[in-house]
Design a protein around this motif. Structure first.
Motif, short mmCIF file in Angstrom:
data_model
loop_
_atom_site.label_atom_id
_atom_site.label_comp_id
_atom_site.label_asym_id
_atom_site.label_seq_id
_atom_site.Cartn_x
_atom_site.Cartn_y
_atom_site.Cartn_z
N VAL A 12 -8.88 -4.53 18.11
CA VAL A 12 -7.73 -5.18 18.74
C VAL A 12 -6.57 -5.29 17.74
O VAL A 12 -5.40 -5.09 18.10
CB VAL A 12 -8.12 -6.56 19.28
N LEU A 13 -6.89 -5.61 16.49
CA LEU A 13 -5.84 -5.67 15.47
C LEU A 13 -5.15 -4.32 15.34
O LEU A 13 -3.91 -4.25 15.23
CB LEU A 13 -6.43 -6.09 14.12
N THR A 14 -5.94 -3.26 15.37
CA THR A 14 -5.38 -1.91 15.27
C THR A 14 -4.49 -1.61 16.47
O THR A 14 -3.42 -1.00 16.34
CB THR A 14 -6.51 -0.87 15.17
N GLU A 15 -4.92 -2.04 17.66
CA GLU A 15 -4.10 -1.85 18.86
C GLU A 15 -2.77 -2.59 18.75
O GLU A 15 -1.73 -2.07 19.15
CB GLU A 15 -4.86 -2.33 20.09
N ILE A 16 -2.81 -3.82 18.23
CA ILE A 16 -1.58 -4.59 18.08
C ILE A 16 -0.59 -3.85 17.19
O ILE A 16 0.61 -3.77 17.48
CB ILE A 16 -1.89 -5.99 17.50
N VAL A 17 -1.10 -3.28 16.09
CA VAL A 17 -0.22 -2.56 15.16
C VAL A 17 0.24 -1.23 15.75
O VAL A 17 1.44 -0.92 15.76
CB VAL A 17 -0.93 -2.33 13.81
N PRO A 65 3.30 -9.46 15.52
CA PRO A 65 1.85 -9.24 15.40
C PRO A 65 1.04 -10.54 15.41
O PRO A 65 0.02 -10.63 16.11
CB PRO A 65 1.72 -8.51 14.06
N THR A 66 1.47 -11.56 14.66
CA THR A 66 0.69 -12.79 14.62
C THR A 66 0.83 -13.58 15.91
O THR A 66 -0.08 -14.32 16.28
CB THR A 66 1.09 -13.67 13.42
N ALA A 67 1.96 -13.42 16.61
CA ALA A 67 2.09 -14.07 17.92
C ALA A 67 1.06 -13.49 18.89
O ALA A 67 0.43 -14.22 19.67
CB ALA A 67 3.51 -13.88 18.45
N LEU A 68 0.88 -12.19 18.85
CA LEU A 68 -0.12 -11.55 19.71
C LEU A 68 -1.54 -11.94 19.29
O LEU A 68 -2.43 -12.11 20.13
CB LEU A 68 0.05 -10.03 19.66
N LEU A 69 -1.76 -12.09 17.99
CA LEU A 69 -3.07 -12.52 17.51
C LEU A 69 -3.37 -13.95 17.98
O LEU A 69 -4.48 -14.24 18.45
CB LEU A 69 -3.13 -12.45 15.98
N ARG A 70 -2.40 -14.83 17.87
CA ARG A 70 -2.57 -16.20 18.36
C ARG A 70 -2.92 -16.21 19.84
O ARG A 70 -3.76 -17.00 20.29
CB ARG A 70 -1.29 -17.02 18.14
N ASP A 71 -2.27 -15.34 20.59
CA ASP A 71 -2.52 -15.27 22.03
C ASP A 71 -3.98 -14.91 22.30
O ASP A 71 -4.59 -15.44 23.25
CB ASP A 71 -1.58 -14.24 22.67
N THR A 126 0.81 -1.22 0.00
CA THR A 126 0.00 0.00 0.00
C THR A 126 0.84 1.27 0.00
O THR A 126 0.31 2.36 -0.19
CB THR A 126 -0.91 0.03 1.24
N GLY A 127 2.16 1.10 0.25
CA GLY A 127 3.02 2.27 0.39
C GLY A 127 3.10 2.78 1.81
O GLY A 127 3.78 3.76 2.10
N SER A 128 2.41 2.09 2.73
CA SER A 128 2.40 2.47 4.13
C SER A 128 2.64 1.23 4.99
O SER A 128 1.93 0.23 4.83
CB SER A 128 1.05 3.10 4.50
N LEU A 129 3.61 1.30 5.88
CA LEU A 129 3.89 0.17 6.75
C LEU A 129 2.68 -0.17 7.62
O LEU A 129 2.33 -1.34 7.79
CB LEU A 129 5.10 0.48 7.64
N ARG A 130 2.03 0.84 8.14
CA ARG A 130 0.87 0.61 9.00
C ARG A 130 -0.24 -0.12 8.24
O ARG A 130 -0.82 -1.09 8.74
CB ARG A 130 0.34 1.94 9.55
N GLU A 131 -0.56 0.35 7.03
CA GLU A 131 -1.64 -0.27 6.27
C GLU A 131 -1.27 -1.68 5.81
O GLU A 131 -2.12 -2.58 5.80
CB GLU A 131 -2.00 0.61 5.07
N ASP A 132 0.00 -1.88 5.44
CA ASP A 132 0.44 -3.23 5.06
C ASP A 132 0.31 -4.19 6.24
O ASP A 132 -0.14 -5.33 6.10
CB ASP A 132 1.90 -3.20 4.59
N ALA A 133 0.72 -3.72 7.43
CA ALA A 133 0.66 -4.56 8.62
C ALA A 133 -0.78 -4.90 8.99
O ALA A 133 -1.10 -6.04 9.32
CB ALA A 133 1.35 -3.85 9.80
N LEU A 134 -1.67 -3.92 8.89
CA LEU A 134 -3.08 -4.18 9.20
C LEU A 134 -3.67 -5.18 8.21
O LEU A 134 -4.45 -6.07 8.59
CB LEU A 134 -3.87 -2.87 9.15
N GLU A 135 -3.31 -5.08 6.94
CA GLU A 135 -3.84 -6.00 5.93
C GLU A 135 -3.38 -7.43 6.21
O GLU A 135 -4.18 -8.38 6.16
CB GLU A 135 -3.38 -5.57 4.54
N LEU A 136 -2.10 -7.61 6.53
CA LEU A 136 -1.60 -8.95 6.84
C LEU A 136 -2.26 -9.51 8.09
O LEU A 136 -2.62 -10.70 8.15
CB LEU A 136 -0.08 -8.92 7.02
N LEU A 137 -2.45 -8.67 9.09
CA LEU A 137 -3.05 -9.12 10.33
C LEU A 137 -4.52 -9.46 10.13
O LEU A 137 -5.04 -10.43 10.71
CB LEU A 137 -2.88 -8.05 11.41
#
Length: 207
Positions: free
Chosen positions: A182-187, A162-168, A79-90
């Motif tokens: 919650v996903l947004t908080e993780i990022v 991020p995915t470790a926290l999601l698994r938790d 997306t050109g943004s680290l935050r948006e890329d991370a949210l999409e993967l999560l």
């Protein structure tokens, strides 16, 4: 029970395929709790000894079935943004973990207990390992190239956070799905501060 198809004894790959198909059917219909060697043997038209010669227990068999069905293809958002890329993967990972596929994965992780070999085999794209971890590293390397993250941030342990926290959230809270807040908080509260902290610390702090 006879190990036969159309009057012939099945051996090798043919018998293994029949066992894996039968185990996959049981997992889809009854989950990990319903996966027994007796039921798989009955459906595969074989005996339990034939299964035990290949897998030492029902959990190892379930892991083999899961590994065979897990996809290794993971597209990387850009997306050109680290935050948006991370949210999409999560969000993708969350979608998988909240599906029947994810329910089987969670059941297998719980049934595997603390056996490192089985847990390692369960590190699939949705669980944060293999190609999925590579996708996170790609996102981080792109962010470094854009000047959005320090070079020290492109680290496997940072990528897996991020995915470790999601698994938790799933494994310890027992939730059926993790809210997007919650996903947004993780990022925003963990992942991005960790990346910025890596730059301030000059790479010290994450082994």
């Amino acid at each position: 029970m006879p190990e036969a198809v159309e009057g012939r004894r099945r051996r090798g790959a043919a018998l293994e395929e029949a066992i894996l198909r039968a185990a996959a059917d049981v997992l889809r219909e009854s989950g990990v709790a319903g996966l027994t060697m007796d039921e798989v043997a009955r459906r595969a038209g074989t005996n339990k000894n034939a299964i035990y010669r290949r897998w030492p227990n029902r959990v190892a068999l379930g892991v083999a079935v899961y590994r065979r069905s897990a996809t290794a293809e993971t597209t990387v958002p850009d997306t050109g943004s680290l935050r948006e890329d991370a949210l999409e993967l999560l969000r993708r990972a969350n979608s998988t973990w909240s599906s029947p596929y994810g329910e089987i994965l969670r059941g297998l992780i719980a049934a595997a207990g603390g056996v490192p070999e089985l847990l390692a085999e369960l590190r699939d794209p949705a669980a944060g390992g293999g190609p999925y971890e590579a996708a996170w590293l790609t996102v981080l390397h792109r962010a470094v190239a854009r000047g959005e993250a320090p070079p020290e941030a492109a680290h496997p342990r940072v990528a897996s956070t991020p995915t470790a926290l999601l698994r938790d959230e799933y494994l310890t809270r027992g939730v059926p799905s993790v809210p997007d807040t919650v996903l947004t908080e993780i990022v925003d509260e963990v992942f991005l501060p960790l990346i910025h902290g890596r730059g301030l610390a000059g790479g010290v702090g994450v082994a």
